[in-house]
Design an enzyme around this catalytic site. Structure first.
Site, short mmCIF file in Angstrom:
data_model
loop_
_atom_site.label_atom_id
_atom_site.label_comp_id
_atom_site.label_asym_id
_atom_site.label_seq_id
_atom_site.Cartn_x
_atom_site.Cartn_y
_atom_site.Cartn_z
CB CYS A 73 2.60 1.83 9.97
SG CYS A 73 1.07 2.18 9.07
CG HIS A 78 -0.19 -0.05 2.54
ND1 HIS A 78 0.25 -1.25 3.07
CD2 HIS A 78 0.19 0.90 3.42
CE1 HIS A 78 0.85 -1.03 4.23
NE2 HIS A 78 0.84 0.29 4.47
#
Length: 676
Positions: free
Chosen positions: A191, A67
């Protein structure tokens, strides 16, 4: 979520067209391009590869979730592929058979990102993943993933991100007495992109806490913003778990509590271990004092890292903080020499003697400011190595040890030893169980006092003098280098500077060269010249290759090539990383070949350099400047010829044109750079 995925974005036989993660990402991205949701396939895949280089996106349970955020994405989109053979996305338990490619626009709105976080939590549900494995049609898989409508999914995800209501107390067993207070944990997950791993780690920790009978409240610091934990919840917590790959915001809120600090992937793959570990720390009375500044995970390393990996991260933490002092101090010193001549180091203090109209006084001013900045090199190196190991409590003994290394002339090697000693001493003190009444003064009084005394003793009386002798021998060896020995050293430096393009090996070679500038000799100045010359080769070579044989490169690479001219000329080796990320097996060997040639020629020509940075812009400060430029040109020519030859060979193979079909391969260089 139904507007993000349709049957056209599902491939239930992905292994027929892809057997690597790069090929899988390309196959799914092509479906996004066909629907007009991605405007530039190669540009988008480069962004996916850059995200992958930061940390593998494979998860336990057969899931791959590449992603990224990208300017080439028109609207948030999700593509799904299923592979019977499995595709390696770097998960510890093996290949992934369920692959989700998430594409978010660079300016994605909070509602869409919240919906994507809902998917991340769903992936921790075995029933959901089992249904996807048994889906017989693309439409069925799309419906499963889409689930309820986007608005309801967003509401659910937002509700999940809110601090949870306190769980019911866990009843004690046996004697019928009043229920015991539950063990309370607060956690923070984050993240780099804040799209997937942040929320998956939160879900995993919540599930593990539920099984362990522990009360947990998680703050997800994702891209869609975050809801700060209630201060009362933080105050009542018995322990803290950080599962993050970017700095935790407002970290000082959790000061003084037992803490486990790991990467976000550990929060997903081994949450039960983290909860057990932090409970043990609470029993032993261990506490930490987190800082609110950037204390990245790379500083300390995950608990699962080997000692070698942790050591590399600790050393790189120190080097990364040292480099700005190198650039500022070194360039000021070099300018002082350029303006005032080689005897400027003998000028009196400008605080006592300064003539406003005399250029020599201005040169002395620059030189003396630069000298003061350079004097911080070893203490900063040692202090931030210790910081990487033990967080803020390591700073004081690290700086003290580094200053001792300067005092006894132990130099760069002494700074390395002092930083490691300081970090180890602080970590040892933190493991000692102490009464709760003393915990408040530990980080501000006890730890700095004891650790500074121990590190000072070791550096002055035990390890410092042998290291100083070794440093002196190394200086004498560099001073005596000539002929074949010098050329061999130049080759080694060139190979190291160009292997990982700004990564750990590059930084080691650079730090070795810069260390010699603290006490410059003819040999150390030659080493500095060879290191900088070799580091300029990769980006300049890629820029030249895209100019002379543009057909071998993608449109995005040709655009990157234009910027690489300036980056290479400025001695920014990282300018070659986009090319290495897309084609490491050709770009890295070509870069190393050219770097070795340049390093060898620079040493053979006897070129010297007093400035630690600057590229072609400090050529006037270089000894033998014309031969220095010849050495750089020769290396660039060799690297360009090798990369064009290797890419030309690939171009003519039956697999098709490089520009259209070559997958973006993950590179060791990009991985190393992300760790820094």
């Amino acid at each position: 979520m139904t507007d993000m995925i349709t049957a056209d974005l599902v491939d239930l036989e992905l292994d027929l067209s892809a057997d690597t993660k790069e090929a899988a990402s390309r196959a799914l991205a092509e479906r996004m391009v066909a629907l007009g949701r991605v405007t530039d396939l190669d540009g988008f895949l480069a962004d996916v590869a850059a995200r992958e280089a930061q940390m593998p996106t494979g998860l336990d349970g057969g899931i791959g979730i590449p992603h990224c955020r990208s300017a080439h994405v028109t609207e948030p989109t999700l593509a799904f592929g299923r592979s019977a053979r499995g595709i390696d996305f770097g998960a510890p338990d093996g290949p992934a058979d369920l692959i989700f490619l998430i594409a978010a626009p660079a300016g994605a709105d909070d509602a869409h990102l919240t919906i994507l976080s809902s998917l991340a939590r769903q992936l921790m549900d075995a029933e959901f993943t089992g249904a996807l494995r048994s889906a017989s049609t693309a439409a069925e898989a799309a419906a499963l993933i889409g689930g309820e409508d986007a608005e309801a999914a967003a509401e659910d995800a937002e509700a999940a991100a809110e601090p949870a209501e306190p769980a019911a107390p866990v009843a004690s067993v046996g004697d019928g007495s009043a229920p015991e207070e539950p063990f309370r944990i607060v956690a923070v997950t984050s993240c780099p992109t804040g799209i997937a791993h942040t929320y998956m780690a939160a879900e995993s920790l919540e599930n593990a806490a539920r099984e362990a009978g522990v009360e947990i409240t998680v703050e997800t610091q994702g891209s869609a913003g975050f809801t700060r934990l209630d201060p009362a919840v933080v105050a009542a917590a018995d322990a803290v778990v950080f599962a993050h790959d970017v700095p935790v915001r407002d970290k000082d809120r959790f000061a003084g509590k037992p803490t486990v600090d790991v990467g976000v992937k550990a929060g997903i793959s081994r949450p039960a271990e983290l909860i057990a570990e932090v409970r043990e720390k609470a029993v032993r009375g261990e506490t930490t004092t987190p800082s609110g500044g950037p204390t990245p995970v790379e500083g300390a390393g995950d608990d699962g890292d080997g000692y070698g990996t942790k050591l590399r991260k600790w050393l790189m933490s120190g080097v990364s903080y040292m480099v700005p002092f190198v650039a500022a101090g070194g360039l000021l010193i070099a300018l002082g020499f350029a303006i005032g001549g080689w005897k400027i180091d003998k000028a009196p203090s400008v605080a006592e003697h300064f003539i406003w109209t005399d250029h020599t006084s201005w040169a002395a001013l620059l030189f003396q400011i630069g000298g003061l900045a350079f004097a911080f090199l070893v203490p900063v190196l040692a202090g931030y190595i210790a910081y990487g190991m033990a967080d803020r409590p390591g700073l004081v003994p690290g700086f003290v040890g580094g200053s001792v290394a300067v005092t006894i002339n132990a130099g760069f090697l002494g700074g390395l030893a002092a930083g490691l000693l300081a970090g180890a001493v602080v970590m040892g003190i933190q493991r000692v169980r102490i009464p709760s009444v003393l915990r408040g003064i530990m980080p501000v009084v006890v730890i700095p006092l004891l650790s500074s005394a121990v590190v000072g003793f070791l550096m002055f009386l035990v390890v410092g003098k042998p290291i100083a002798s070794l440093q002196s021998a190394l200086t004498d060896w560099l001073e005596g280098l000539s002929g074949a020995n010098a050329i061999i050293l130049g080759v080694i430096l060139g190979l190291m500077m160009c292997f990982d393009l700004g990564g750990p090996l590059n930084k080691v070679a650079y730090a070795f060269a810069v260390g010699g500038l603290a006490h410059p000799t003819d040999g150390s100045l030659k080493v500095m010249a060879a290191a900088m010359a070799a580091g300029m080769v990769p980006p300049l070579a890629m820029a030249l290759a895209t100019t002379v044989r543009g057909s071998l490169f993608t449109k995005t690479e040709r655009e990157n090539g234009k910027a690489a001219w300036f980056l290479g000329a400025s001695f920014i080796t990282e300018g070659a990383i986009p090319f290495a990320a897309a084609d490491p097996l050709r770009v890295i060997p070509a870069s190393m070949a050219g770097g070795a040639v340049t390093g060898a020629l620079s040493m053979a020509f006897g070129c010297t350099l007093r400035a630690p940075h600057g590229g072609v812009f400090v050529v006037p400060l270089i000894g033998q400047p014309w031969l220095y430029l010849v050495a750089i040109a020769a290396g660039v020519g060799v690297s360009t010829a090798v990369v064009v030859l290797l890419k030309g060979t690939r171009k003519t193979t039956p697999s098709g044109a490089a520009e259209e079909t070559a997958p973006a391969e993950e590179t060791v260089a990009a991985k190393a750079t992300a760790a820094v």
